[in-house]
Structure formats: C-alpha cells, structure tokens
Enzyme design. Structure first.
Site, PDB file in Angstrom:
ATOM      1  N   GLN A 100       0.829  -1.216   0.000  1.00  0.00           N
ATOM      2  CA  GLN A 100       0.000   0.000   0.000  1.00  0.00           C
ATOM      3  C   GLN A 100       0.854   1.252   0.000  1.00  0.00           C
ATOM      4  OE1 GLN A 100      -1.756  -1.222   3.859  1.00  0.00           O
ATOM      5  NE2 GLN A 100      -1.398   0.871   4.545  1.00  0.00           N
ATOM      6  N   CYS A 128      -5.267   0.290   3.528  1.00  0.00           N
ATOM      7  CA  CYS A 128      -5.395  -1.149   3.817  1.00  0.00           C
ATOM      8  C   CYS A 128      -6.815  -1.644   3.560  1.00  0.00           C
ATOM      9  CB  CYS A 128      -5.008  -1.409   5.263  1.00  0.00           C
ATOM     10  SG  CYS A 128      -5.975  -0.446   6.443  1.00  0.00           S
ATOM     11  N   HIS A 185      -6.533  -1.590  11.466  1.00  0.00           N
ATOM     12  CA  HIS A 185      -5.903  -2.109  10.246  1.00  0.00           C
ATOM     13  C   HIS A 185      -6.828  -3.158   9.625  1.00  0.00           C
ATOM     14  CE1 HIS A 185      -2.790  -2.763   7.404  1.00  0.00           C
ATOM     15  NE2 HIS A 185      -2.305  -3.890   7.901  1.00  0.00           N
TER      16      HIS A 185
END
Lengths: 214, 257
Positions: free
Chosen positions: A19, A25, A161
């Site tokens: 990324q 993410c 995340h």
C-alpha cells in the site's frame, strides 16, 4: 471446520501487494476478498484495482482510511472493479477514472460474518478468503511466528488495520490465522502475518465480512 | 563471562568452548559468503565471551582465520601466500537465529605478547597489525565504516550521552538497517534523529516480545526508523474504529447452509 485450510495453495490469492505510505489497507482487504470470491465463482484469479476504490469510493477517505462495508457498496454502485493492470495503484488520491466498460468483475452484495472463530473458519474453508479488521499492535516490529499479544495491549476496541484471512491451521499445536497483509513482501513472513486463532486476538473476529458473487 | 579470575591488567579470554563454535562458524560462513570452495578462509582458533539478555545471547568473539594462498591473478593482483587474519565478530543469537552485528578483520603479526604463557591460562594480549589493542578495536567503528554513506552519522555518536559500547553497537545494527532497507537521510540531523528513533524502537520491540504469548519474533523491520505516531498516521486506518460503516446482512453459517 477442517483442521487447516490455505487458499494460497488453491490459487485463490494474488501476490502480496504494497500500500506504500498510504492508509489504504481497507481497499486491499476488499480487493483481496473480491479476488477470492470471483475465483471461486468464475474460476479466474484476477488482480483487482485498489486505486479505483481510492479515487471513486466517495464515502471512504482514500489514504486517510475507509471501511470495507462502504467499499463493497461503492463497487456495487460503480458497477464493478477494473483490474490492477487497467487501473494501477498510485498510492495517493487521484481523480476518479473508472470506466464501466473496463470493469472485469462485479459483486451482487456483501455480508457480515460470524464473530465465532470456529464458524468463521468453517465459512472461510467453504466460501473463500475473508476481509477482517484488527488492532495492529506490535505489527510495526513483527518479523515472523504466531503473534499472541496480551489482550489489554491488543484491544478489540482499537481496530486500526484491515487485512485478509487466507487460511488457518496449527504450528506445533499453536492455532493460527494466516493473514495476507499489504505492506509488501519485505515485511513479516514474505508479507504474511500469523495471528493466534480462537482467542479473539486483536479483534480479528469483530469485523469479518465478504462480498457476494452470485 | 570468563570463568577464570580476571588476571590484573590483562584481558582474560575464555578459551574456545563448544558454545562459541556455533556462532563462530556462522560468522565464518558470512565471511566466506560468495567465495569459491578453494578460496575460503578457515577458522584456526576462536575465543571470546558471551553475554545473555532476555531470550538472546551476544557473543563477542576473537577468531583467527587463515586465508588460503592466492595465485589466481583474477582474484589477487599479486600472488599472496597464506595469510593469518585476526577478526573480532559480534554475533547475536536469538532463539537459535544468528545475526552478525559486527565484523572487524585485519592481518595480524602473530607474535603473541606474554608468549610462553601456559596454553591453559587462556590469557593472551594480541595486538592487531594496525597497532591499537584488541579491546579498543572491538568498540571502535570499523575503519572502513568511515568511508561509507554512514560516515556523517558516526561523529554524532560521540556527542550522545550514550555509553560507548551501546552507541557503537547500535550504530552497527542501524547501519545494517540503513543498508538493508536502502535508507537515505537528508541531513546529519535527520540521520541522528532516525538513529535515536531506531534505538528506542529496538527497546519497544523487546518489550512487545517479552509480552507476547505466541511464537512471534519482533525486531528490526522496514518500519523501525518510524516513530509510533508516524507509523500509525501513515500506514494504519483509525476510521475502522470510529465509524460504524454500512449495515450488511449476516451471512448464514455453513451448518445453516
């Protein structure tokens, strides 16, 4: 669920992506899930575009973050996803350049999955890789092995995340989830993260979801 | 630590023990990396000491290597006879995983001062060919360090309040990090700042390691020169906990299906 499962060995997972310096993410978690769903329903593994979601999903915030549930909805509204090759990753927000003619993949819906890790494992083994969100405690310095932080340090309330569950199993009797991350192959175990399974570690069971391809 | 009483004024080195041979062989393997079979140096003797911290052991080794003679003009301009080298290695062993933190080698005049010492005494004062004594070489940055991209950083360390060996060791590890992840820093200040972030991150990683109940290993990664704040801001996604997102129907469980 079976004692172990790994979609990587069944061709349902594309290579680990990166990324870059961008909080995208959520897009990688969703494209990874849709890649798996499309593979299982159409037999073709296509690497799909995260940049399309960064640029064209107006509900989410590109590099400042986003939610898988919004992304599924954006894919439905847009009319599908282009491939990585057709709409390649830049790692920063650009003007939306989506073209419905180029979309190679579409989804019909999205679903929330069980918070029970046993049921989650059974679903994964049957239906494909799963988008999840976790607390990334310790991942900055993670090198290899099965991570099992103390619960207060990796609270399921502090999810920050999004990643992709691609399999599960046991290593010397320690149960784990095999997790595809999006920080490149020079992090973790060739880009993968292994997290303790069965204890709700780091909130792995709190935001599991998947696209639906009929 | 040597299990013999330290002789006054001399550095008492423990004679090689089986425990040292493992890290020594690892260091030799790294030293010989890329060499053809006939051109590899051999380990002639090794001594040193080991220090344990947490789940790791730090071996400080003194090894005598013998380079084979070289007659191949493609390798050495002039024929070189067999050469003896004295190397100091630092090998970190964490749960059986070795890491070479430091390597200093130089040709040695093999006169051992205090000659005649009974072999069993295990005490030797070996002087490096370049004239400064062994101990200081262990903690001096490798001379050729000064020539690499990192030279602007080394002088800064002397201004730090850090104890000498800590900062030198940390330099060595940080240097490996910079090389491994191809880092370049704009200014000396930036390099200094990143080095201090790196050092404190090493401590953080050790704490995370100590508190982990799984089998994970934590340590140096490509994010080790970022502060926690930078890492969070750049790579993580706080929206996930802040916003509820779209409601999705609950999938039927497999048994229901």
């Amino acid at each position: 669920p079976p004692p172990e499962w790994d979609w990587r060995s069944k061709g349902a997972v594309t290579k680990v992506k990166d990324q870059g310096m961008c909080g995208s993410c959520w897009a990688f978690s969703v494209t990874g899930n849709v890649e798996g769903q499309w593979f299982l329903k159409r037999g073709a593994l296509l690497s799909l575009s995260e940049q399309e979601l960064l640029d064209c999903d107006k509900v989410d915030k590109a590099c400042l973050g986003g939610l898988p549930s919004n992304a599924y909805s954006a894919i439905k509204i847009l009319g599908g996803l282009e491939t990585e090759d057709d709409y390649s990753y830049r790692g920063h927000l650009q003007t939306c350049n989506f073209s419905a003619e180029k979309a190679k993949v579409y989804i019909n819906d999205s679903v929330e999955l069980s918070k029970n890790e046993q049921k989650l494992a059974a679903w994964l083994a049957k239906k494909g890789p799963v988008s999840v969100a976790i607390n990334a405690f310790g991942m900055q310095f993670y090198r290899h092995g099965i991570s099992h932080p103390l619960r207060p340090l990796c609270s399921p309330w502090l999810i920050d995340h999004a990643v992709l569950l691609v399999g599960f199993g046991n290593r010397s009797a320690v149960p784990f989830w095999a997790i595809k991350n999006s920080w490149g192959t020079d992090w973790g175990e060739e880009g993968y993260y292994y997290l303790h399974r069965g204890s709700g570690a780091c909130g792995v069971n709190t935001m599991a979801s998947s696209a639906v391809v009929n | 630590a040597p299990n013999k009483p330290r002789a006054a004024g001399a550095q008492a080195w423990e004679l090689a023990s089986p425990e040292l041979l493992g890290p020594a062989r690892f260091a030799l393997e790294i030293y010989n990396r890329g060499r053809a079979a006939g051109a590899r140096a051999a380990l002639k003797a090794v001594s040193g000491r080991v220090r344990r911290a947490g789940q790791g052991s730090l071996y400080s080794l003194k090894a005598t290597l013998v380079e084979p003679p070289c007659n191949d003009p493609t390798v050495c301009q002039l024929p070189v006879s067999k050469e003896t080298l004295l190397c100091s290695f630092e090998v970190l062993d964490e749960l059986g995983k070795h890491m070479l933190l430091r390597r200093d080698c130089g040709p040695v005049d093999t006169k051992i001062t205090g000659a005649g010492q009974p072999r069993g005494a295990g005490m030797a004062q070996i002087r490096l060919h370049s004239g400064f004594n062994l101990d200081s070489s262990l903690f001096q940055p490798n001379p050729d360090d000064r020539n690499d991209t990192f030279s602007s950083f080394l002088p800064l360390l002397n201004k730090d309040p850090l104890p000498q060996d800590f900062s030198v060791k940390m330099t060595s590890i940080f240097k490996d990090f910079v090389t491994a992840y191809n880092r370049t820093y704009e200014t000396e200040e930036e390099a200094r700042w990143r080095m201090s972030v790196f050092a404190s991150n090493m401590v953080r990683a050790q704490k995370i390691q100590a508190l982990d109940r799984g089998t994970a290993q934590y340590g140096v990664t490509k994010f080790s020169d970022l502060t926690e704040e930078e890492f969070r801001t750049i790579y993580l996604n706080p929206l996930l906990k802040e916003e509820p997102g779209q409601k999705m129907p609950l999938a039927k469980s497999i048994s229901d299906l």
